[in-house]
Design a protein around this motif. Structure first.
Motif, PDB file in Angstrom:
ATOM      1  N   ARG A  73      18.293  19.020  -3.281  1.00  0.00           N
ATOM      2  CA  ARG A  73      17.488  17.805  -3.387  1.00  0.00           C
ATOM      3  C   ARG A  73      16.435  17.774  -2.276  1.00  0.00           C
ATOM      4  NH1 ARG A  73      18.733  12.464  -5.573  1.00  0.00           N
ATOM      5  NH2 ARG A  73      17.413  10.960  -4.493  1.00  0.00           N
ATOM      6  N   GLY A  74      15.198  17.498  -2.663  1.00  0.00           N
ATOM      7  CA  GLY A  74      14.106  17.388  -1.704  1.00  0.00           C
ATOM      8  C   GLY A  74      13.303  18.661  -1.505  1.00  0.00           C
ATOM      9  N   GLU A  75      13.818  19.810  -1.947  1.00  0.00           N
ATOM     10  CA  GLU A  75      13.060  21.056  -1.782  1.00  0.00           C
ATOM     11  C   GLU A  75      11.913  21.123  -2.788  1.00  0.00           C
ATOM     12  OE1 GLU A  75      15.046  24.845  -0.447  1.00  0.00           O
ATOM     13  OE2 GLU A  75      16.738  23.881  -1.472  1.00  0.00           O
ATOM     14  N   SER A  76      10.816  21.736  -2.381  1.00  0.00           N
ATOM     15  CA  SER A  76       9.670  21.973  -3.257  1.00  0.00           C
ATOM     16  C   SER A  76       9.905  23.290  -3.991  1.00  0.00           C
ATOM     17  CB  SER A  76       8.378  22.034  -2.446  1.00  0.00           C
ATOM     18  OG  SER A  76       8.137  20.788  -1.841  1.00  0.00           O
ATOM     19  N   VAL A  77       9.872  23.250  -5.304  1.00  0.00           N
ATOM     20  CA  VAL A  77      10.288  24.381  -6.134  1.00  0.00           C
ATOM     21  C   VAL A  77       9.440  25.631  -5.899  1.00  0.00           C
ATOM     22  CG1 VAL A  77      10.614  25.199  -8.502  1.00  0.00           C
ATOM     23  CG2 VAL A  77      11.211  22.836  -7.891  1.00  0.00           C
ATOM     24  N   VAL A  78       8.138  25.547  -6.137  1.00  0.00           N
ATOM     25  CA  VAL A  78       7.272  26.732  -6.030  1.00  0.00           C
ATOM     26  C   VAL A  78       7.228  27.224  -4.586  1.00  0.00           C
ATOM     27  CG1 VAL A  78       4.935  27.630  -6.366  1.00  0.00           C
ATOM     28  CG2 VAL A  78       5.950  26.103  -8.076  1.00  0.00           C
ATOM     29  N   ALA A  79       7.147  26.311  -3.643  1.00  0.00           N
ATOM     30  CA  ALA A  79       7.111  26.705  -2.229  1.00  0.00           C
ATOM     31  C   ALA A  79       8.404  27.415  -1.821  1.00  0.00           C
ATOM     32  CB  ALA A  79       6.872  25.484  -1.341  1.00  0.00           C
ATOM     33  N   ALA A  80       9.554  26.906  -2.261  1.00  0.00           N
ATOM     34  CA  ALA A  80      10.833  27.522  -1.901  1.00  0.00           C
ATOM     35  C   ALA A  80      10.966  28.913  -2.518  1.00  0.00           C
ATOM     36  CB  ALA A  80      11.996  26.638  -2.330  1.00  0.00           C
ATOM     37  N   VAL A 104      14.080  17.529 -11.516  1.00  0.00           N
ATOM     38  CA  VAL A 104      13.009  17.444 -10.523  1.00  0.00           C
ATOM     39  C   VAL A 104      12.368  16.062 -10.579  1.00  0.00           C
ATOM     40  CG1 VAL A 104      12.496  19.922 -10.507  1.00  0.00           C
ATOM     41  CG2 VAL A 104      11.301  18.423 -12.120  1.00  0.00           C
ATOM     42  N   ALA A 105      11.573  15.777  -9.570  1.00  0.00           N
ATOM     43  CA  ALA A 105      10.840  14.511  -9.518  1.00  0.00           C
ATOM     44  C   ALA A 105       9.401  14.788  -9.104  1.00  0.00           C
ATOM     45  CB  ALA A 105      11.497  13.565  -8.515  1.00  0.00           C
ATOM     46  N   ASP A 106       8.539  13.857  -9.488  1.00  0.00           N
ATOM     47  CA  ASP A 106       7.142  13.894  -9.061  1.00  0.00           C
ATOM     48  C   ASP A 106       6.536  15.285  -9.232  1.00  0.00           C
ATOM     49  OD1 ASP A 106       7.469  11.202  -8.439  1.00  0.00           O
ATOM     50  OD2 ASP A 106       8.212  11.700  -6.446  1.00  0.00           O
ATOM     51  N   SER A 107       6.543  15.734 -10.461  1.00  0.00           N
ATOM     52  CA  SER A 107       6.057  17.075 -10.805  1.00  0.00           C
ATOM     53  C   SER A 107       4.561  17.065 -11.058  1.00  0.00           C
ATOM     54  CB  SER A 107       6.757  17.575 -12.071  1.00  0.00           C
ATOM     55  OG  SER A 107       8.144  17.525 -11.918  1.00  0.00           O
ATOM     56  N   GLU A 108       3.937  18.189 -10.768  1.00  0.00           N
ATOM     57  CA  GLU A 108       2.550  18.400 -11.163  1.00  0.00           C
ATOM     58  C   GLU A 108       2.535  19.627 -12.063  1.00  0.00           C
ATOM     59  OE1 GLU A 108      -2.000  18.973  -9.451  1.00  0.00           O
ATOM     60  OE2 GLU A 108      -0.321  18.945  -8.047  1.00  0.00           O
ATOM     61  N   ILE A 109       2.038  19.433 -13.292  1.00  0.00           N
ATOM     62  CA  ILE A 109       1.942  20.532 -14.240  1.00  0.00           C
ATOM     63  C   ILE A 109       0.479  20.702 -14.625  1.00  0.00           C
ATOM     64  CG2 ILE A 109       4.306  20.263 -15.071  1.00  0.00           C
ATOM     65  CD1 ILE A 109       3.177  18.854 -17.552  1.00  0.00           C
ATOM     66  N   GLU A 148       3.756  22.264  -8.896  1.00  0.00           N
ATOM     67  CA  GLU A 148       4.802  21.999  -7.904  1.00  0.00           C
ATOM     68  C   GLU A 148       5.660  20.845  -8.397  1.00  0.00           C
ATOM     69  OE1 GLU A 148       7.065  23.032  -5.915  1.00  0.00           O
ATOM     70  OE2 GLU A 148       5.628  23.768  -4.416  1.00  0.00           O
ATOM     71  N   ALA A 149       6.874  20.779  -7.899  1.00  0.00           N
ATOM     72  CA  ALA A 149       7.801  19.685  -8.184  1.00  0.00           C
ATOM     73  C   ALA A 149       8.812  19.634  -7.051  1.00  0.00           C
ATOM     74  CB  ALA A 149       8.507  19.905  -9.518  1.00  0.00           C
ATOM     75  N   THR A 150       9.412  18.469  -6.878  1.00  0.00           N
ATOM     76  CA  THR A 150      10.440  18.280  -5.869  1.00  0.00           C
ATOM     77  C   THR A 150      11.795  18.198  -6.563  1.00  0.00           C
ATOM     78  OG1 THR A 150       8.887  17.049  -4.491  1.00  0.00           O
ATOM     79  CG2 THR A 150      11.227  16.770  -3.998  1.00  0.00           C
ATOM     80  N   VAL A 151      12.768  18.925  -6.051  1.00  0.00           N
ATOM     81  CA  VAL A 151      14.102  18.897  -6.648  1.00  0.00           C
ATOM     82  C   VAL A 151      14.679  17.490  -6.496  1.00  0.00           C
ATOM     83  CG1 VAL A 151      16.428  19.867  -6.581  1.00  0.00           C
ATOM     84  CG2 VAL A 151      14.448  21.354  -6.181  1.00  0.00           C
ATOM     85  N   ALA A 152      15.147  16.920  -7.627  1.00  0.00           N
ATOM     86  CA  ALA A 152      15.705  15.573  -7.618  1.00  0.00           C
ATOM     87  C   ALA A 152      17.219  15.587  -7.406  1.00  0.00           C
ATOM     88  CB  ALA A 152      15.382  14.852  -8.925  1.00  0.00           C
ATOM     89  N   VAL A 153      17.907  16.546  -7.981  1.00  0.00           N
ATOM     90  CA  VAL A 153      19.357  16.664  -7.856  1.00  0.00           C
ATOM     91  C   VAL A 153      19.697  18.076  -7.389  1.00  0.00           C
ATOM     92  CG1 VAL A 153      21.577  16.503  -9.049  1.00  0.00           C
ATOM     93  CG2 VAL A 153      19.724  14.937  -9.664  1.00  0.00           C
ATOM     94  N   THR A 154      19.438  19.036  -8.259  1.00  0.00           N
ATOM     95  CA  THR A 154      19.599  20.453  -7.954  1.00  0.00           C
ATOM     96  C   THR A 154      18.709  21.231  -8.912  1.00  0.00           C
ATOM     97  OG1 THR A 154      21.184  22.278  -7.607  1.00  0.00           O
ATOM     98  CG2 THR A 154      21.540  20.892  -9.536  1.00  0.00           C
TER      99      THR A 154
END
Length: 142
Positions: free
Chosen positions: A18-25, A46-51, A108-114
């Motif tokens: 939770r909280g990690e940035s997907v593409v960056a990670a 995920v949360a607050d995604s940009e596609i 990019e997106a932020t992990v919401a749960v896993t």
């Protein structure tokens, strides 16, 4: 069609918290482990995604922010080298609470749960080169 056989696959399970940035990670993981060719699939939330959607005629991405939490119905992508550094190219399908799905290129997106990812890497290098016809850096398998 051009092909390049990929050999010596290594499979790695990755879970993003939770909280990690997907593409960056994923980019950081690829950089730290010297990954030059790979593919991955994943699922989670995920949360607050940009596609984005690539407009070929305009040769530009149209982006859209998807606010709030979404189920990752499907995450697929690859890892290659772009200008000598690992480049993560991902597409995603995101489901909302009404079971409607939207998808596209994952900016990019932020992990919401896993986010549970299965990464397969290969011994070869995949490199990207700029293609004037499309305006994109495409994988070169010559």
């Amino acid at each position: 069609m051009r092909t390049l056989p990929l050999t010596h696959p290594v499979h790695t399970a990755i879970t993003l918290a939770r909280g990690e940035s997907v593409v960056a990670a994923l980019t950081q993981f690829a950089t730290e482990h010297g990954i030059e060719a790979g593919s991955f699939v994943g699922l989670g939330a995920v949360a607050d995604s940009e596609i984005a959607f690539y407009d070929l005629a305009a040769q530009t991405y149209r982006t859209r922010v998807i606010p709030g939490e979404r189920e990752v119905v499907s995450l697929v992508g690859n890892v290659s080298l772009k200008e000598g550094v690992p480049f993560v190219h991902a597409h995603v399908a995101l489901g909302d609470p009404e079971m409607a799905v939207v998808g596209g290129h994952l900016v990019e997106a932020t992990v919401a749960v896993t986010l549970e990812i299965s990464l397969t890497t290969f011994a070869e290098s995949l490199t990207r080169a700029f293609d004037e016809e499309t305006g994109l850096a495409l994988i070169n398998v010559t």
